[in-house]
Every structure is written in C-alpha cells, then in structure tokens.
Design a protein around this motif. Structure first.
Motif, PDB file in Angstrom:
ATOM      1  N   ASN A   1      -0.828  72.977  27.418  1.00 51.47           N
ATOM      2  CA  ASN A   1      -1.163  72.705  25.450  1.00 51.47           C
ATOM      3  C   ASN A   1       0.323  74.024  25.590  1.00 51.47           C
ATOM      4  OD1 ASN A   1      -3.696  71.816  25.048  1.00 51.47           O
ATOM      5  ND2 ASN A   1      -4.995  72.879  25.989  1.00 51.47           N
ATOM      6  N   GLN A   2       0.326  75.078  25.829  1.00 55.41           N
ATOM      7  CA  GLN A   2       1.536  75.923  25.953  1.00 55.41           C
ATOM      8  C   GLN A   2       3.047  75.058  24.722  1.00 55.41           C
ATOM      9  OE1 GLN A   2       2.574  77.999  28.714  1.00 55.41           O
ATOM     10  NE2 GLN A   2       0.947  79.303  29.070  1.00 55.41           N
ATOM     11  N   ARG A   3       2.659  74.077  25.387  1.00 51.94           N
ATOM     12  CA  ARG A   3       4.393  72.691  25.450  1.00 51.94           C
ATOM     13  C   ARG A   3       4.390  71.622  24.186  1.00 51.94           C
ATOM     14  NH1 ARG A   3       8.817  72.085  29.273  1.00 51.94           N
ATOM     15  NH2 ARG A   3       9.638  71.380  27.711  1.00 51.94           N
ATOM     16  N   PHE A   4       2.770  71.473  24.597  1.00 53.65           N
ATOM     17  CA  PHE A   4       1.965  70.235  24.245  1.00 53.65           C
ATOM     18  C   PHE A   4       0.681  70.053  23.215  1.00 53.65           C
ATOM     19  CE2 PHE A   4       4.615  68.681  27.707  1.00 53.65           C
ATOM     20  CZ  PHE A   4       5.477  68.162  26.922  1.00 53.65           C
ATOM     21  N   SER A   5       0.284  69.594  22.647  1.00 56.66           N
ATOM     22  CA  SER A   5      -1.153  69.485  21.476  1.00 56.66           C
ATOM     23  C   SER A   5      -1.783  68.616  22.240  1.00 56.66           C
ATOM     24  CB  SER A   5      -1.022  68.980  20.386  1.00 56.66           C
ATOM     25  OG  SER A   5      -0.798  67.378  20.416  1.00 56.66           O
ATOM     26  N   ASP A   6      -3.357  68.790  21.835  1.00 59.52           N
ATOM     27  CA  ASP A   6      -3.636  68.074  22.643  1.00 59.52           C
ATOM     28  C   ASP A   6      -4.136  66.445  22.411  1.00 59.52           C
ATOM     29  OD1 ASP A   6      -6.149  70.487  24.346  1.00 59.52           O
ATOM     30  OD2 ASP A   6      -7.070  70.496  22.303  1.00 59.52           O
ATOM     31  N   LYS A   7      -3.895  66.621  21.497  1.00 53.70           N
ATOM     32  CA  LYS A   7      -3.259  64.554  20.709  1.00 53.70           C
ATOM     33  C   LYS A   7      -2.799  63.402  21.770  1.00 53.70           C
ATOM     34  CE  LYS A   7      -2.857  61.189  16.779  1.00 53.70           C
ATOM     35  NZ  LYS A   7      -2.549  61.753  15.725  1.00 53.70           N
ATOM     36  N   GLU A   8      -1.717  64.609  22.201  1.00 54.11           N
ATOM     37  CA  GLU A   8      -0.548  64.166  23.000  1.00 54.11           C
ATOM     38  C   GLU A   8      -0.649  63.831  24.305  1.00 54.11           C
ATOM     39  OE1 GLU A   8       3.755  65.612  21.301  1.00 54.11           O
ATOM     40  OE2 GLU A   8       2.454  67.290  21.709  1.00 54.11           O
ATOM     41  N   LEU A   9      -1.223  64.818  24.412  1.00 51.30           N
ATOM     42  CA  LEU A   9      -1.928  64.865  26.059  1.00 51.30           C
ATOM     43  C   LEU A   9      -3.093  63.678  26.221  1.00 51.30           C
ATOM     44  CD1 LEU A   9      -2.707  68.659  26.816  1.00 51.30           C
ATOM     45  CD2 LEU A   9      -0.865  66.979  27.381  1.00 51.30           C
ATOM     46  N   GLU A  10      -3.856  63.022  25.584  1.00 53.53           N
ATOM     47  CA  GLU A  10      -4.600  61.975  25.364  1.00 53.53           C
ATOM     48  C   GLU A  10      -4.066  60.805  25.651  1.00 53.53           C
ATOM     49  OE1 GLU A  10      -8.444  62.579  22.512  1.00 53.53           O
ATOM     50  OE2 GLU A  10      -8.057  64.520  23.582  1.00 53.53           O
ATOM     51  N   GLU A  11      -3.181  60.660  24.624  1.00 53.27           N
ATOM     52  CA  GLU A  11      -2.473  59.549  24.407  1.00 53.27           C
ATOM     53  C   GLU A  11      -1.896  58.958  25.428  1.00 53.27           C
ATOM     54  OE1 GLU A  11      -0.046  60.074  20.612  1.00 53.27           O
ATOM     55  OE2 GLU A  11      -2.261  59.704  19.580  1.00 53.27           O
ATOM     56  N   LYS A  12      -0.575  60.301  26.011  1.00 51.21           N
ATOM     57  CA  LYS A  12       0.510  59.549  27.121  1.00 51.21           C
ATOM     58  C   LYS A  12      -0.178  60.314  28.433  1.00 51.21           C
ATOM     59  CE  LYS A  12       4.046  61.218  23.609  1.00 51.21           C
ATOM     60  NZ  LYS A  12       4.836  62.030  24.113  1.00 51.21           N
ATOM     61  N   LYS A  13      -0.030  58.830  29.649  1.00 49.52           N
ATOM     62  CA  LYS A  13      -0.434  59.144  30.910  1.00 49.52           C
ATOM     63  C   LYS A  13       1.564  60.191  31.718  1.00 49.52           C
ATOM     64  CE  LYS A  13      -1.889  54.483  31.717  1.00 49.52           C
ATOM     65  NZ  LYS A  13      -1.756  53.109  32.674  1.00 49.52           N
ATOM     66  N   TYR A  14       2.328  59.791  30.678  1.00 45.33           N
ATOM     67  CA  TYR A  14       3.061  60.917  31.652  1.00 45.33           C
ATOM     68  C   TYR A  14       3.779  61.645  30.232  1.00 45.33           C
ATOM     69  CZ  TYR A  14       3.317  57.140  35.478  1.00 45.33           C
ATOM     70  OH  TYR A  14       2.600  56.447  36.384  1.00 45.33           O
ATOM     71  N   ILE A  15       4.219  62.595  30.411  1.00 44.05           N
ATOM     72  CA  ILE A  15       4.789  63.450  29.854  1.00 44.05           C
ATOM     73  C   ILE A  15       5.811  64.409  30.513  1.00 44.05           C
ATOM     74  CG2 ILE A  15       2.794  64.378  28.134  1.00 44.05           C
ATOM     75  CD1 ILE A  15       2.753  67.321  29.801  1.00 44.05           C
ATOM     76  N   LYS A  16       7.258  64.486  29.123  1.00 47.55           N
ATOM     77  CA  LYS A  16       8.396  65.020  29.891  1.00 47.55           C
ATOM     78  C   LYS A  16       8.591  66.173  30.106  1.00 47.55           C
ATOM     79  CE  LYS A  16      13.171  63.990  29.028  1.00 47.55           C
ATOM     80  NZ  LYS A  16      14.670  63.254  28.232  1.00 47.55           N
ATOM     81  N   TRP A  17       9.047  66.832  30.949  1.00 49.74           N
ATOM     82  CA  TRP A  17       8.367  68.656  31.466  1.00 49.74           C
ATOM     83  C   TRP A  17      10.132  68.948  31.304  1.00 49.74           C
ATOM     84  CZ3 TRP A  17       4.058  71.543  30.776  1.00 49.74           C
ATOM     85  CH2 TRP A  17       4.535  72.774  30.603  1.00 49.74           C
ATOM     86  N   GLY A  18      11.197  68.567  31.541  1.00 47.32           N
ATOM     87  CA  GLY A  18      12.155  68.992  31.919  1.00 47.32           C
ATOM     88  C   GLY A  18      12.941  68.726  30.733  1.00 47.32           C
ATOM     89  N   PHE A  19      14.630  68.663  30.866  1.00 46.93           N
ATOM     90  CA  PHE A  19      15.665  68.911  29.910  1.00 46.93           C
ATOM     91  C   PHE A  19      15.048  67.287  29.235  1.00 46.93           C
ATOM     92  CE2 PHE A  19      16.749  71.642  32.131  1.00 46.93           C
ATOM     93  CZ  PHE A  19      17.040  72.604  31.016  1.00 46.93           C
TER      94      PHE A  19
END
Length: 105
Positions: free
Chosen positions: A87-105
């Motif tokens: 949640n420091q980088r992504f909202s709850d809505k983004e976390l619910e919609e996606k299976k993978y999130i890009k953490w790095g560059f």
C-alpha cells in the motif's frame, strides 16, 4: 570368439587408461574457440542511438525489473502480512485488479 572379444576389450581399456594418463599428466591447454580478434568485439559496448526527433533508440545501460506475484502471495497467506508494504506504492484498487505488479524500475 570369446578370446577375440576379450582382447578387444582389453585393448580399449588400456587405450582409455593411456588417454586419461596423458590428459592428467600433460594437461594440454585448449585454444579458445573464439579468435582474439573477435573476442574484442564481444566486449565492446553499444553506442547511444537517437532518432531524428532525439528519442533514444538504443543506449548502453543495464535495466532491472522486479515483479510481485500477488496470487502467489495470497495462496501462501503472506498477502495480509505484507499488504502495508504494498500500500505504500499501490492503492487497494490496483492490488485487487492485477495479478502481477511491477515493483522495480
């Protein structure tokens, strides 16, 4: 007939032992498979190329990416424990919609 096969096996075994002896004690150095003139080309770096508008096409920079598999975290019951970090980088809505999130560059 059996004596013939026995002699052939003995000769092959002795040849094998001689080859091992030569390889261990004389330790021949093998030549590199790529000639030196080509190995210098491999170590060269790419130049920076831009198009007519000044946009980068090719540049010599390493780029690393890190991705987080949210489904894997949910299956391992680590999602709730680490949700505050996400949640420091992504909202709850983004976390619910996606299976993978890009953490790095």
């Amino acid at each position: 007939m059996k004596l013939k096969f026995l002699l052939i096996r003995a000769m092959l075994a002795s040849l094998y032992i001689v080859l091992i002896f030569v390889g261990v004690f004389f330790n021949y150095n093998l030549k590199p498979s790529v000639p030196e003139e080509y190995s210098e080309d491999i170590n060269k770096k790419l130049a920076t190329l831009v198009d007519s508008k000044g946009h980068f096409l090719v540049y010599n920079r390493k780029k690393y990416e890190a991705w987080v598999d949210l489904d894997f975290m949910k299956r391992r019951n680590k999602y709730r424990d680490l949700k505050y970090v996400l949640n420091q980088r992504f909202s709850d809505k983004e976390l619910e919609e996606k299976k993978y999130i890009k953490w790095g560059f």
